[in-house]
Design a protein around this motif. Structure first.
Motif, mmCIF file in Angstrom:
data_model
loop_
_atom_site.group_PDB
_atom_site.id
_atom_site.type_symbol
_atom_site.label_atom_id
_atom_site.label_comp_id
_atom_site.label_asym_id
_atom_site.label_seq_id
_atom_site.Cartn_x
_atom_site.Cartn_y
_atom_site.Cartn_z
ATOM 1 N N CYS A 194 66.857 24.245 62.793
ATOM 2 C CA CYS A 194 66.246 23.534 61.668
ATOM 3 C C CYS A 194 66.606 22.052 61.742
ATOM 4 N N LYS A 195 65.760 21.222 61.155
ATOM 5 C CA LYS A 195 65.928 19.777 61.204
ATOM 6 C C LYS A 195 66.849 19.288 60.091
ATOM 7 N N ILE A 196 67.739 18.372 60.437
ATOM 8 C CA ILE A 196 68.649 17.764 59.471
ATOM 9 C C ILE A 196 68.411 16.258 59.444
ATOM 10 N N VAL A 197 68.148 15.733 58.256
ATOM 11 C CA VAL A 197 68.002 14.284 58.069
ATOM 12 C C VAL A 197 69.209 13.801 57.276
ATOM 13 N N TYR A 198 69.954 12.863 57.844
ATOM 14 C CA TYR A 198 71.180 12.381 57.201
ATOM 15 C C TYR A 198 71.048 10.899 56.872
ATOM 16 N N GLU A 252 77.706 15.096 65.141
ATOM 17 C CA GLU A 252 76.691 16.116 65.437
ATOM 18 C C GLU A 252 75.403 15.464 65.934
ATOM 19 N N SER A 253 75.063 14.303 65.400
ATOM 20 C CA SER A 253 73.840 13.612 65.838
ATOM 21 C C SER A 253 73.955 13.140 67.278
ATOM 22 N N SER A 256 70.708 15.042 69.057
ATOM 23 C CA SER A 256 69.856 14.014 68.456
ATOM 24 C C SER A 256 68.467 14.550 68.112
ATOM 25 N N GLN A 257 68.033 15.604 68.799
ATOM 26 C CA GLN A 257 66.722 16.178 68.495
ATOM 27 C C GLN A 257 66.758 17.009 67.225
ATOM 28 N N ARG A 258 67.956 17.260 66.722
ATOM 29 C CA ARG A 258 68.127 18.110 65.557
ATOM 30 C C ARG A 258 68.638 17.368 64.336
ATOM 31 N N VAL A 259 69.371 16.297 64.541
ATOM 32 C CA VAL A 259 69.952 15.516 63.444
ATOM 33 C C VAL A 259 69.466 14.070 63.534
ATOM 34 N N LEU A 260 68.710 13.644 62.521
ATOM 35 C CA LEU A 260 68.249 12.260 62.440
ATOM 36 C C LEU A 260 69.203 11.495 61.535
ATOM 37 N N TYR A 261 69.830 10.467 62.092
ATOM 38 C CA TYR A 261 70.859 9.703 61.389
ATOM 39 C C TYR A 261 70.258 8.382 60.917
ATOM 40 N N LEU A 262 70.204 8.177 59.620
ATOM 41 C CA LEU A 262 69.565 6.998 59.044
ATOM 42 C C LEU A 262 70.563 6.163 58.251
ATOM 43 N N ARG A 263 70.374 4.846 58.320
ATOM 44 C CA ARG A 263 71.192 3.931 57.521
ATOM 45 C C ARG A 263 70.344 3.369 56.391
ATOM 46 N N TYR A 264 70.852 3.443 55.179
ATOM 47 C CA TYR A 264 70.125 3.030 53.975
ATOM 48 C C TYR A 264 69.580 1.616 54.102
ATOM 49 N N GLU A 265 70.415 0.706 54.584
ATOM 50 C CA GLU A 265 70.021 -0.702 54.655
ATOM 51 C C GLU A 265 68.825 -0.905 55.589
ATOM 52 N N LYS A 273 57.602 6.340 59.690
ATOM 53 C CA LYS A 273 56.965 6.862 60.907
ATOM 54 C C LYS A 273 57.994 7.557 61.804
ATOM 55 N N ARG A 274 59.174 6.993 61.860
ATOM 56 C CA ARG A 274 60.244 7.609 62.656
ATOM 57 C C ARG A 274 60.624 8.974 62.099
ATOM 58 N N ILE A 275 60.714 9.070 60.767
ATOM 59 C CA ILE A 275 61.044 10.349 60.126
ATOM 60 C C ILE A 275 59.956 11.381 60.411
ATOM 61 N N ALA A 276 58.695 10.978 60.268
ATOM 62 C CA ALA A 276 57.581 11.896 60.488
ATOM 63 C C ALA A 276 57.567 12.405 61.930
ATOM 64 N N GLU A 277 57.853 11.541 62.881
ATOM 65 C CA GLU A 277 57.908 11.962 64.283
ATOM 66 C C GLU A 277 59.049 12.943 64.513
ATOM 67 N N PHE A 278 60.194 12.660 63.915
ATOM 68 C CA PHE A 278 61.343 13.557 64.051
ATOM 69 C C PHE A 278 61.030 14.940 63.475
ATOM 70 N N LEU A 279 60.294 14.981 62.372
ATOM 71 C CA LEU A 279 59.954 16.249 61.720
ATOM 72 C C LEU A 279 58.747 16.927 62.374
#
Length: 320
Positions: free
Chosen positions: A151-155, A208-209, A213-222, A233-239
């Motif tokens: 399953c996909k994890i977005v952090y 874990e990312s 990396s194909q399973r955990v998308l690591y995002l920075r708020y800023e 677009k990056r999130i949509a591609e990851f999902l």
């Protein structure tokens, strides 16, 4: 990890505890104020039952999408973004979008705080696929079914100084602390904060990312704040539901970005009054401003937190 007082240590392993025994188990944990320490992390005591039940009973589906965050890093905002991206083909008319009449926490519920925080194990069969869920748990405490699945994890993480300021306002508005700003800050620096220590939480998903990396998308708020459409677009591609060229031409990425923006969401009536997950709904939206910490921190406080994170993140390439 906290040790258990008898009778647990004599007769039962932790994974054998029944819902009727959760109360006794939770009362045996070390506490500071409204927080209980469990396996090296601090949790609001009233959430502990949900944490234990979620760990024990949740069965992940390979198609699940899970949003993982520490508190007050933009969770509400990213819940709205994920819901809008994943369900965009079902809600083409943005004037009638569910986000206009539902708080994002209702559309993307917390597994531990909302769904499993009762003695009854929830029935999740009514959730359409892909299921969208969230939790504040660090990676190390997730159920095995999640760790073993694809399953996909977005952090999402955020500068710890802005995170702390947002957390302070949240606790003050909901009257979950009687400590001063300075006292709360000192506890944060000790790692004694909801779902903290913050640095351990961030590192648990970072590590874990790096491995998956194909399973955990690591995002920075800023970065998400600075370039929302790029990251949508990056999130949509990851999902694995990327925006088509036709969708981009029609402006769907920008439309979703505006729909889910902090300014838009915070002004909706559904997000301004009443309570959501037993918290004042308005407290879920502070200011969302990058760098707001400068209005609250002394130079000494800023330097103290800098020193802590330089030590904790040394050699990790993680930046704020």
């Amino acid at each position: 990890m906290s040790t258990l007082d008898p009778p647990f240590s004599d007769h039962l392993q932790e994974d054998e505890i029944t819902p009727d025994q959760y109360g006794d188990f939770i009362s045996s944990l070390p506490t500071v104020g409204f927080l209980s320490q469990y396996r090296g992390f601090w949790f609001p005591t009233w959430h502990m039952q949900g944490v234990l039940s979620f760990q024990k009973h949740f069965q992940a589906h390979e198609t699940d999408i899970l949003l993982m965050t520490p508190p007050k890093v933009g969770t509400t905002w990213l819940k709205a973004i994920l819901f809008a991206i994943v369900n965009r083909k079902h809600h083409l008319d943005l004037q009638k979008h569910p986000l206009l009449t539902n708080n994002p926490h209702i559309l993307v519920p917390y597994l531990d705080i909302q769904l499993y925080n009762t003695k009854e194990v929830p029935d999740l069969t009514s959730f359409p696929s892909p299921r969208l869920f969230s939790t504040h748990l660090p990676y190390t405490l997730l159920p095995a079914s999640i760790k073993d699945s694809t399953c996909k994890i977005v952090y999402l993480y955020r500068n710890p100084k802005d995170t702390f300021v947002s957390l302070w306002h949240f606790m003050e508005k909901n009257e979950t602390t009687t400590d001063s700003f300075e006292e709360t800050f000192d506890k944060f620096c000790q790692g004694v904060n909801p779902f903290g220590p913050y640095w351990d939480h961030v590192l648990s998903y970072w590590n874990e990312s790096l491995e998956k990396s194909q399973r955990v998308l690591y995002l920075r708020y800023e970065e998400l704040k600075e370039q929302p459409t790029t990251h949508l677009k990056r999130i949509a591609e990851f999902l694995e539901c990327p925006f088509s060229s036709e969708e981009e031409t029609k402006g769907m990425v920008n439309d979703i970005s505006r729909l889910c923006s902090f300014d838009h969401l915070s002004k909706l009536e559904v997000n301004k009054s009443g309570t959501t997950i037993d918290m004042k709904t308005e407290s879920l939206f502070h200011r969302g401003k990058v760098g707001d910490w400068v209005n609250y921190f002394t130079p000494q406080m800023s330097e103290k937190l800098d020193d802590i994170f330089k030590e904790k993140f040394h050699g990790t390439r993680l930046t704020f």
